[in-house]
Motif scaffolding. Structure first.
Motif, PDB file in Angstrom:
ATOM      1  N   ARG A  67       0.832  -1.204   0.000  1.00  0.00           N
ATOM      2  CA  ARG A  67       0.000   0.000   0.000  1.00  0.00           C
ATOM      3  C   ARG A  67       0.870   1.259   0.000  1.00  0.00           C
ATOM      4  O   ARG A  67       1.870   1.329   0.707  1.00  0.00           O
ATOM      5  CB  ARG A  67      -0.871  -0.022   1.260  1.00  0.00           C
ATOM      6  N   ASN A  68       0.508   2.235  -0.816  1.00  0.00           N
ATOM      7  CA  ASN A  68       1.217   3.535  -0.942  1.00  0.00           C
ATOM      8  C   ASN A  68       2.587   3.419  -1.608  1.00  0.00           C
ATOM      9  O   ASN A  68       3.297   4.416  -1.705  1.00  0.00           O
ATOM     10  CB  ASN A  68       1.432   4.218   0.432  1.00  0.00           C
ATOM     11  N   PRO A 451      -1.903   8.696  -3.293  1.00  0.00           N
ATOM     12  CA  PRO A 451      -1.366   7.347  -3.070  1.00  0.00           C
ATOM     13  C   PRO A 451      -2.375   6.225  -3.345  1.00  0.00           C
ATOM     14  O   PRO A 451      -2.020   5.208  -3.943  1.00  0.00           O
ATOM     15  CB  PRO A 451      -0.936   7.345  -1.595  1.00  0.00           C
TER      16      PRO A 451
HETATM   17  C1  LIG Z   1      -0.878   5.577   2.998  1.00  0.00           C
HETATM   18  O1  LIG Z   1      -1.066   6.944   2.698  1.00  0.00           O
HETATM   19  C2  LIG Z   1      -2.221   7.481   3.325  1.00  0.00           C
HETATM   20  C3  LIG Z   1      -2.437   8.883   2.773  1.00  0.00           C
HETATM   21  O2  LIG Z   1      -1.233   9.603   2.732  1.00  0.00           O
HETATM   22  C4  LIG Z   1      -2.003   7.468   4.836  1.00  0.00           C
HETATM   23  O3  LIG Z   1      -3.146   8.001   5.468  1.00  0.00           O
HETATM   24  C5  LIG Z   1      -1.790   6.029   5.270  1.00  0.00           C
HETATM   25  O4  LIG Z   1      -1.472   5.993   6.630  1.00  0.00           O
HETATM   26  C6  LIG Z   1      -0.679   5.372   4.501  1.00  0.00           C
HETATM   27  N1  LIG Z   1      -0.669   3.955   4.816  1.00  0.00           N
HETATM   28  C7  LIG Z   1       0.441   3.234   4.895  1.00  0.00           C
HETATM   29  C8  LIG Z   1       0.271   1.790   5.203  1.00  0.00           C
HETATM   30  O5  LIG Z   1       1.530   3.711   4.695  1.00  0.00           O
END
Ligand SMILES: *[C@@H]1O[C@H](CO)[C@@H](O)[C@H](O)[C@H]1NC(C)=O
Ligand SMILES: *[C@@H]1O[C@H](CO)[C@@H](O)[C@H](O)[C@H]1NC(C)=O
Ligand SMILES: *[C@@H]1O[C@H](CO)[C@@H](O)[C@H](O)[C@H]1NC(C)=O
Ligand SMILES: *[C@@H]1O[C@H](CO)[C@@H](O)[C@H](O)[C@H]1NC(C)=O
Ligand SMILES: [Zn+2]
Length: 477
Positions: A67-68, A451
């Motif tokens: 993720r991201n 993202p």
């Molecule tokens: C992914 O990005 C989102 C938005 O920037 C953030 O809220 C979230 O915590 C992130 N998740 C991870 C697993 O890094």
């Protein structure tokens, strides 16, 4: 008619090919071309067999450990390198960066050399001098020549179209022609950016200033490629903002004289050395057969090239990472190509096509993402009706991310030579209504990327590429 003969020929070639004799019955039914119901049942069952693996890819990309990741990778890449215009040191750094990043990721990486144009903007400026003094935000257009060192100071002729320029041909000599054409669509309106300079030069104009090709502006000039016509005098050409084009149009409508001073140092240096960057997961059964994923690594020399086309390049890498992370290896080779010098007219891709077209029959599907990596809405596809039937089944696997639409017309400068030659092609259609707001401007930065959207794009890209590369048969031509 030619199409019918070609299909017949391909069918005959296929029947002569011994490999189909080994297919299990459900798949052999695909060949029963006399009944399209049978075709449907065979391929439907085969593709439906990938439902679980598609879910695993989507889970990893959208909800799991990856993720991201596409966004994070793109941010690191653009924050580290910046923009990457053809011929620049930044583009060389970008290629090195991606080469080592993808190698570190465990992919098979190599570079394929290409000679590319090396145009340099230099300093540039423009001011309206009459009827009042106002500085104009400009961006010289790719391949434009510069002005003499003292600049060009001339009266302006403002027109709204090529037709109007023709009607007012006698007024153009010695003038700077300003094009204030309304934005209809990028595909249509970009003709002014591409051909405006030569059309005006034919009538004796000394320079052109062209309204930026965008539906929205906060005084942002948008650059891009332009083409000098052979045998026509080359004159300096730059884009101006929508606001300044409309301003000069209004002033001209009042019958007032407009004078502008233009200064540009732009020049073209000898062609530079560059590379297409290629990363692969080799197929286990037919390593010579290829599903190609791509985006272009070069950008313009303004903004950060995050949207155009850092996003497309990153999801084309990410798709392979996802498949590798899951320990998957398809029958055919997955090949990510990060093109060089797309913005200069698809130079890297043209060369790739001429070097590899001898292996055309082994190219199963060519994919390109170069229209943004916003929320995905559909896969665009060019191919035969038979291939489309297969792809209709493949996109059903994207139900978990709600993107099951297959549209006509795969798009992409870099994959179009393959599609024109009959290779099936696919491109990513995202919620791109704002794409041209940022395109080729200082506004193309990480701030337009999201993202989660990038995760969805990567998941789609990975599922489509993996499943097509793993089906028993290549897509029918
Ligand atoms: C992914 O990005 C989102 C938005 O920037 C953030 O809220 C979230 O915590 C992130 N998740 C991870 C697993 O890094
Ligand atoms: C395929 O089947 C559908 C529905 O049975 C029919 O309408 C269509 O004409 C068929 N197409 C071909 C090419 O046979
Ligand atoms: C064509 O395919 C063969 C078999 O995979 C490969 O060895 C060769 O390098 C390819 N040639 C080009 C120009 O891609
Ligand atoms: C798909 O749509 C459903 C129903 O609207 C929604 O609950 C789900 O979150 C969507 N999935 C994704 C990945 O956006
Ligand atoms: Zn692009």
């Amino acid at each position: 008619m030619a199409g019918v003969w070609r299909l017949l020929f391909l069918f005959l070639m296929w029947s002569l090919c011994e490999s189909h004799l080994h297919f299990p019955p459900s798949v052999r039914e695909i060949s029963a071309a006399s009944s399209n119901k049978t075709v449907k049942r065979g391929i439907t069952a085969e593709v439906a067999g990938y439902t679980d693996v598609a879910k695993r890819i989507i889970d990893l990309a959208v909800f799991g450990a990856a993720r991201n990741r596409s966004y994070t990778r793109l941010a690191d890449f653009t924050d580290t390198i910046g923009n990457r215009v053809s011929g620049s040191d930044n583009l060389n750094m970008a290629i090195k960066y991606m080469y080592s990043a993808m190698a570190k990721d465990g992919l098979d990486v190599h570079l394929e050399p290409v000679k590319i144009p090396h145009w340099v903007r230099g300093k540039e400026s423009a001011q309206m001098i009459l009827p009042r003094t106002k500085s104009l935000a400009i961006l010289g257009l790719g391949s434009s020549i510069g002005t003499p060192p003292e600049g060009i100071k001339a009266e302006v002729l403002v027109v709204q179209s090529f037709e109007e320029l023709k009607q007012r041909a006698s007024e153009a000599a010695g003038r700077i022609v300003v094009f204030n054409q309304p934005f209809v669509s990028y595909g249509e309106t970009v003709a002014y950016r591409a051909f405006g300079a030569s059309e005006a030069a034919k009538l004796g104009a000394v320079a052109t200033l062209i309204r930026s090709i965008t539906p929205f502006s906060i005084n942002s000039p948008h650059t891009g490629w332009q083409d000098y016509q052979d045998g026509v005098k080359r004159i300096p050409t730059a884009c101006i903002t929508v606001e300044d084009a409309e301003l000069m149009w209004r002033i001209a409508q009042r019958g007032q004289q407009i004078v502008v001073r233009l200064y540009m140092e732009a020049k073209t240096l000898p062609d530079a050395d560059s590379f297409n960057t290629v990363a692969e997961i080799k197929g286990w059964q037919h390593p010579e057969q290829v599903v190609l994923l791509s985006g272009h690594l070069d950008s313009w020399d303004v903004g950060q090239g995050a949207m155009d086309d850092g996003g497309g390049a990153m999801i084309s890498w990410e798709a392979l990472s996802l498949i590798k992370n899951l320990g998957l290896r398809p029958r055919r080779t997955l090949r990510t190509v990060l093109w060089t010098a797309e913005e200069q007219g698809g130079v890297g891709a043209q060369q790739y096509f001429s070097l590899h077209k001898g292996n055309m029959s082994n190219f199963d599907l060519v994919m390109e993402s170069d229209l943004g990596t916003f929320t995905p809405v559909a896969l665009q596809f060019t191919g035969s009706d038979a291939a489309r039937k297969v792809m209709q089944e493949v996109v059903k696997l994207l139900a978990p991310i709600n993107v099951t639409k297959l549209e006509n017309n795969g798009e992409g400068t870099d994959i179009s030579p393959w599609m024109e030659a009959g290779v099936p092609g696919a491109s990513l259609h995202t919620a791109d209504s704002r794409y041209f707001w940022f395109h080729h401007s200082e506004g193309d930065t990480m701030s337009v990327q999201d993202p989660r959207d990038m995760d969805l794009c990567s998941a789609l890209w990975a599922v489509v590429a993996y499943v097509v590369a793993d089906l028993q048969d290549m897509l029918p031509r």
